[in-house]
Design a protein around this motif. Structure first.
Motif, short mmCIF file in Angstrom:
data_model
loop_
_atom_site.label_atom_id
_atom_site.label_comp_id
_atom_site.label_asym_id
_atom_site.label_seq_id
_atom_site.Cartn_x
_atom_site.Cartn_y
_atom_site.Cartn_z
N VAL A 163 39.47 29.63 68.20
CA VAL A 163 40.38 29.67 67.04
C VAL A 163 39.76 30.50 65.91
N LYS A 188 39.78 34.28 66.11
CA LYS A 188 41.06 34.94 65.81
C LYS A 188 41.37 34.90 64.31
N ASP A 218 42.24 32.10 62.82
CA ASP A 218 43.20 31.02 62.57
C ASP A 218 42.46 29.76 62.13
N ASP A 277 34.01 36.87 62.95
CA ASP A 277 35.37 36.93 62.40
C ASP A 277 35.46 37.85 61.18
N ASN A 283 44.09 38.92 59.32
CA ASN A 283 44.73 37.63 59.64
C ASN A 283 44.23 36.52 58.72
N ARG A 284 42.91 36.51 58.45
CA ARG A 284 42.37 35.45 57.58
C ARG A 284 42.96 35.54 56.18
N VAL A 289 46.45 34.10 56.40
CA VAL A 289 46.37 32.63 56.49
C VAL A 289 46.08 32.07 55.10
N GLN A 345 48.81 29.64 53.69
CA GLN A 345 48.47 28.22 53.85
C GLN A 345 47.53 27.68 52.78
#
Ligand code: AMP
Length: 187
Positions: free
Chosen positions: A52, A55, A57, A135, A143-144, A147, A151
């Protein structure tokens, strides 16, 4: 004193937390560091988290909360802690509320480090060269950051409603930012 550090990936939360430890004598609790330690030790938790994390996530809320609870109930955290990387979404913010209530604890500050998005990308690229984090590659960083926006940013609003948020300008030298943080904590 119990503090939550908020801010985008690369905003300097980890760097600032390490300096705060020296001043406040309470531990720095980074869920990212706890996961990286579990990966290095090849524990079942580490193996579950690695895929996870690679990626960019978020690891499941239950796993993360379990790990956090284990850490903040250790003796060295009884007088307080600096949370870095937790809570990462509204569910975790609610879970932390419940956990602190159960432990008869409250949060004193949520410090939100504000850095320009361009600056964040540049800082992570530099960290990638120095630390070689799996990462910190371009796609995963993108992506981070998404996120974070979708979120994690709402967590700031959650704590604003509780009136414990102070925004910290993340510009300038590491020492400049630390001085702004210390000025808030001196009150
Ligand atoms: P960090 O070191 O805080 O940037 O975290 C690195 C990675 O660890 C994140 O991209 C997530 O995959 C995972 N992680 C860290 N903290 C959390 C959290 N509170 N909830 C879920 N995943 C997390």
């Amino acid at each position: 004193m119990r503090i939550v550090l908020l801010g985008a990936p690369g905003s300097g939360k980890g760097t600032q937390a390490k300096l705060m430890v020296e001043q406040l004598n309470i531990p720095h609790v980074s869920t990212g560091d706890l996961f990286r330690a579990a990966i290095a030790a090849k524990t079942p938790l580490g193996l579950a988290a690695k895929e996870v994390m690679d990626k960019g996530d978020l690891v499941s809320d239950d796993i993360t909360l379990g790990m956090l609870k284990e850490r903040i109930t250790q003796a060295d955290a009884s007088a307080g802690f600096i949370l870095d990387g937790f809570p990462r979404n509204l569910v975790q913010a609610e879970m932390l509320e419940g956990l602190l209530k159960e432990l008869e604890m409250t949060l004193d500050h949520a410090l939100l480090i504000q850095v320009d998005p361009d600056e964040v990308v540049a800082r992570i690229a530099k960290r990638a060269e120095i630390e070689g984090r799996a990462d910190d590659t371009e796609d995963v960083v993108r992506n981070r950051l998404n996120v974070y926006k979708e979120q994690t940013a709402p967590v700031g609003e959650f704590y604003k409603k509780q009136d414990i948020v102070t925004e910290i300008l993340g510009k300038g030298s590491i020492e400049d930012v630390q001085e702004r943080i210390q000025a808030v904590l001196r009150f």
